[in-house]
Design a protein around this motif. Structure first.
Motif, PDB file in Angstrom:
ATOM      1  N   ILE A  81       0.839  -1.207   0.000  1.00 20.06           N
ATOM      2  CA  ILE A  81       0.000   0.000   0.000  1.00 20.06           C
ATOM      3  C   ILE A  81       0.869   1.250   0.000  1.00 20.06           C
ATOM      4  N   ASP A  82       1.902   1.260   0.837  1.00 24.66           N
ATOM      5  CA  ASP A  82       2.811   2.411   0.871  1.00 24.66           C
ATOM      6  C   ASP A  82       3.533   2.562  -0.455  1.00 24.66           C
ATOM      7  N   ASN A  83       3.924   1.433  -1.038  1.00 28.11           N
ATOM      8  CA  ASN A  83       4.604   1.450  -2.331  1.00 28.11           C
ATOM      9  C   ASN A  83       3.703   2.022  -3.417  1.00 28.11           C
ATOM     10  N   PHE A  84       2.441   1.641  -3.407  1.00 26.40           N
ATOM     11  CA  PHE A  84       1.487   2.149  -4.397  1.00 26.40           C
ATOM     12  C   PHE A  84       1.281   3.659  -4.236  1.00 26.40           C
ATOM     13  N   LEU A  85       1.186   4.113  -2.985  1.00 27.53           N
ATOM     14  CA  LEU A  85       1.001   5.548  -2.748  1.00 27.53           C
ATOM     15  C   LEU A  85       2.230   6.346  -3.168  1.00 27.53           C
ATOM     16  N   CYS A  86       3.405   5.783  -2.949  1.00 30.78           N
ATOM     17  CA  CYS A  86       4.633   6.443  -3.423  1.00 30.78           C
ATOM     18  C   CYS A  86       4.636   6.539  -4.942  1.00 30.78           C
ATOM     19  N   LYS A  87       4.135   5.508  -5.596  1.00 29.48           N
ATOM     20  CA  LYS A  87       4.042   5.525  -7.061  1.00 29.48           C
ATOM     21  C   LYS A  87       3.069   6.613  -7.520  1.00 29.48           C
ATOM     22  N   ILE A  88       1.934   6.732  -6.840  1.00 25.53           N
ATOM     23  CA  ILE A  88       0.953   7.767  -7.176  1.00 25.53           C
ATOM     24  C   ILE A  88       1.576   9.153  -7.017  1.00 25.53           C
ATOM     25  N   LEU A  89       2.291   9.354  -5.912  1.00 24.26           N
ATOM     26  CA  LEU A  89       2.942  10.643  -5.660  1.00 24.26           C
ATOM     27  C   LEU A  89       3.950  10.964  -6.758  1.00 24.26           C
ATOM     28  N   LEU A  90       4.742   9.982  -7.142  1.00 23.49           N
ATOM     29  CA  LEU A  90       5.746  10.206  -8.192  1.00 23.49           C
ATOM     30  C   LEU A  90       5.084  10.528  -9.529  1.00 23.49           C
ATOM     31  N   ASN A  91       3.993   9.842  -9.844  1.00 25.85           N
ATOM     32  CA  ASN A  91       3.276  10.137 -11.093  1.00 25.85           C
ATOM     33  C   ASN A  91       2.746  11.572 -11.094  1.00 25.85           C
ATOM     34  N   ILE A  92       2.210  12.010  -9.948  1.00 26.05           N
ATOM     35  CA  ILE A  92       1.695  13.378  -9.845  1.00 26.05           C
ATOM     36  C   ILE A  92       2.809  14.392 -10.094  1.00 26.05           C
ATOM     37  N   LEU A  93       3.992  14.086  -9.550  1.00 27.43           N
ATOM     38  CA  LEU A  93       5.109  15.023  -9.660  1.00 27.43           C
ATOM     39  C   LEU A  93       5.790  14.993 -11.024  1.00 27.43           C
ATOM     40  N   LYS A  94       5.965  13.794 -11.571  1.00 25.13           N
ATOM     41  CA  LYS A  94       6.844  13.643 -12.739  1.00 25.13           C
ATOM     42  C   LYS A  94       6.153  13.183 -14.017  1.00 25.13           C
ATOM     43  N   TYR A  95       4.874  12.773 -13.908  1.00 19.49           N
ATOM     44  CA  TYR A  95       4.210  12.196 -15.088  1.00 19.49           C
ATOM     45  C   TYR A  95       2.952  13.002 -15.418  1.00 19.49           C
ATOM     46  N   ASN A  96       2.923  14.264 -14.983  1.00 21.64           N
ATOM     47  CA  ASN A  96       1.698  15.054 -15.123  1.00 21.64           C
ATOM     48  C   ASN A  96       1.441  15.561 -16.530  1.00 21.64           C
ATOM     49  N   SER A  97       2.320  15.221 -17.457  1.00 26.36           N
ATOM     50  CA  SER A  97       2.069  15.585 -18.865  1.00 26.36           C
ATOM     51  C   SER A  97       1.094  14.614 -19.523  1.00 26.36           C
ATOM     52  N   GLU A  98       0.742  13.540 -18.809  1.00 26.98           N
ATOM     53  CA  GLU A  98      -0.162  12.528 -19.347  1.00 26.98           C
ATOM     54  C   GLU A  98      -1.443  12.479 -18.502  1.00 26.98           C
ATOM     55  N   PRO A  99      -2.494  13.170 -18.926  1.00 28.16           N
ATOM     56  CA  PRO A  99      -3.741  13.232 -18.134  1.00 28.16           C
ATOM     57  C   PRO A  99      -4.323  11.861 -17.809  1.00 28.16           C
ATOM     58  N   ALA A 100      -4.234  10.917 -18.750  1.00 26.66           N
ATOM     59  CA  ALA A 100      -4.806   9.590 -18.514  1.00 26.66           C
ATOM     60  C   ALA A 100      -4.068   8.868 -17.385  1.00 26.66           C
ATOM     61  N   VAL A 101      -2.754   9.050 -17.319  1.00 24.43           N
ATOM     62  CA  VAL A 101      -1.972   8.421 -16.248  1.00 24.43           C
ATOM     63  C   VAL A 101      -2.329   9.037 -14.895  1.00 24.43           C
ATOM     64  N   ILE A 102      -2.487  10.357 -14.866  1.00 24.25           N
ATOM     65  CA  ILE A 102      -2.861  11.025 -13.620  1.00 24.25           C
ATOM     66  C   ILE A 102      -4.245  10.565 -13.168  1.00 24.25           C
ATOM     67  N   LEU A 103      -5.178  10.464 -14.106  1.00 23.61           N
ATOM     68  CA  LEU A 103      -6.533  10.017 -13.763  1.00 23.61           C
ATOM     69  C   LEU A 103      -6.503   8.611 -13.176  1.00 23.61           C
ATOM     70  N   ASP A 104      -5.776   7.696 -13.814  1.00 21.69           N
ATOM     71  CA  ASP A 104      -5.704   6.321 -13.314  1.00 21.69           C
ATOM     72  C   ASP A 104      -4.942   6.242 -11.993  1.00 21.69           C
ATOM     73  N   SER A 105      -3.952   7.111 -11.805  1.00 22.93           N
ATOM     74  CA  SER A 105      -3.213   7.151 -10.537  1.00 22.93           C
ATOM     75  C   SER A 105      -4.137   7.569  -9.399  1.00 22.93           C
ATOM     76  N   LEU A 106      -4.936   8.594  -9.642  1.00 25.29           N
ATOM     77  CA  LEU A 106      -5.858   9.068  -8.610  1.00 25.29           C
ATOM     78  C   LEU A 106      -6.974   8.055  -8.364  1.00 25.29           C
ATOM     79  N   ASP A 107      -7.365   7.335  -9.420  1.00 26.17           N
ATOM     80  CA  ASP A 107      -8.375   6.289  -9.265  1.00 26.17           C
ATOM     81  C   ASP A 107      -7.837   5.157  -8.382  1.00 26.17           C
TER      82      ASP A 107
END
Length: 202
Positions: A81-107
């Motif tokens: 769970i902690d690993n998944f949340l760290c992945k979500i945080l990293l996507n928000i910070l570094k992968y925000n050029s891809e709206p679909a990835v951000i949407l799935d990360s937040l989902d």
């Protein structure tokens, strides 16, 4: 023998680790957003069905190795769970050029909060996500409506058992709204003054 699902999860986590290295190196352009979304969907299904699962919640018998790795008493489930949340945080910070990835990360975050609220609140990464988003002036403006709705759902569920975090979040959101209204009011006053000056000149 280990359950084949554990081998599959290990392989997926190896890919996630590789993707994270690319993101840390600012090389997201080399990643496939479609593959990233597929991986996030897999992590979501894993979170829904197996992590911290209740034996009575599954219609089938699971192997002892699954109970050891993902069960209620396992430390591995909290780590995931902690690993998944760290992945979500990293996507928000570094992968925000891809709206679909951000949407799935937040989902994925919403799924974790819905199913494992207590475990999520134990993770430092969840606090980091909340602080990042509430302290980032322009973050909300960059999100789609769907993302904003998912974020608010996640936050409200997460803070329902943490009143102090809820008060902090509420203060931040209200302050942002107040600042936006004040800015709009000042712009209208400035436009009104400019209009009066033009009338006087004429």
């Amino acid at each position: 023998n280990f359950d084949p699902l554990i081998k599959l999860v290990a392989s997926i986590l190896q890919y996630v680790n590789m993707e994270n290295r690319f993101l840390h190196a600012e090389m997201s352009i080399l990643l496939s957003p479609e593959v990233s979304c597929d991986v996030l969907l897999f992590l979501k299904r894993l979170s829904e069905c197996y992590i911290l699962y209740q034996p009575e919640s599954l219609d089938i018998d699971v192997s002892p190795s699954l109970r050891i790795v993902f069960g209620e008493e396992s430390g591995g489930a909290q780590w995931l769970i902690d690993n998944f949340l760290c992945k979500i945080l990293l996507n928000i910070l570094k992968y925000n050029s891809e709206p679909a990835v951000i949407l799935d990360s937040l989902d994925l975050m919403l799924t974790l909060v819905k199913n494992h609220q207590v475990a999520v609140l134990k993770c430092p990464a969840m606090n980091e996500i909340i602080q990042l988003i509430t302290n980032h002036d322009r973050f909300w403006c960059s999100l789609s409506l769907d993302c904003c709705q998912i974020l608010m759902q996640s936050f409200m569920m997460a803070v329902s058992k943490n009143p102090e975090m809820g008060r902090m979040l509420l203060r931040t959101l209200l302050q942002d709204t107040f600042d936006a209204c004040l800015k709009d009011l000042n712009e209208k006053k400035q436009a009104h003054k400019s209009g009066q000056c033009l009338d006087l000149r004429e």
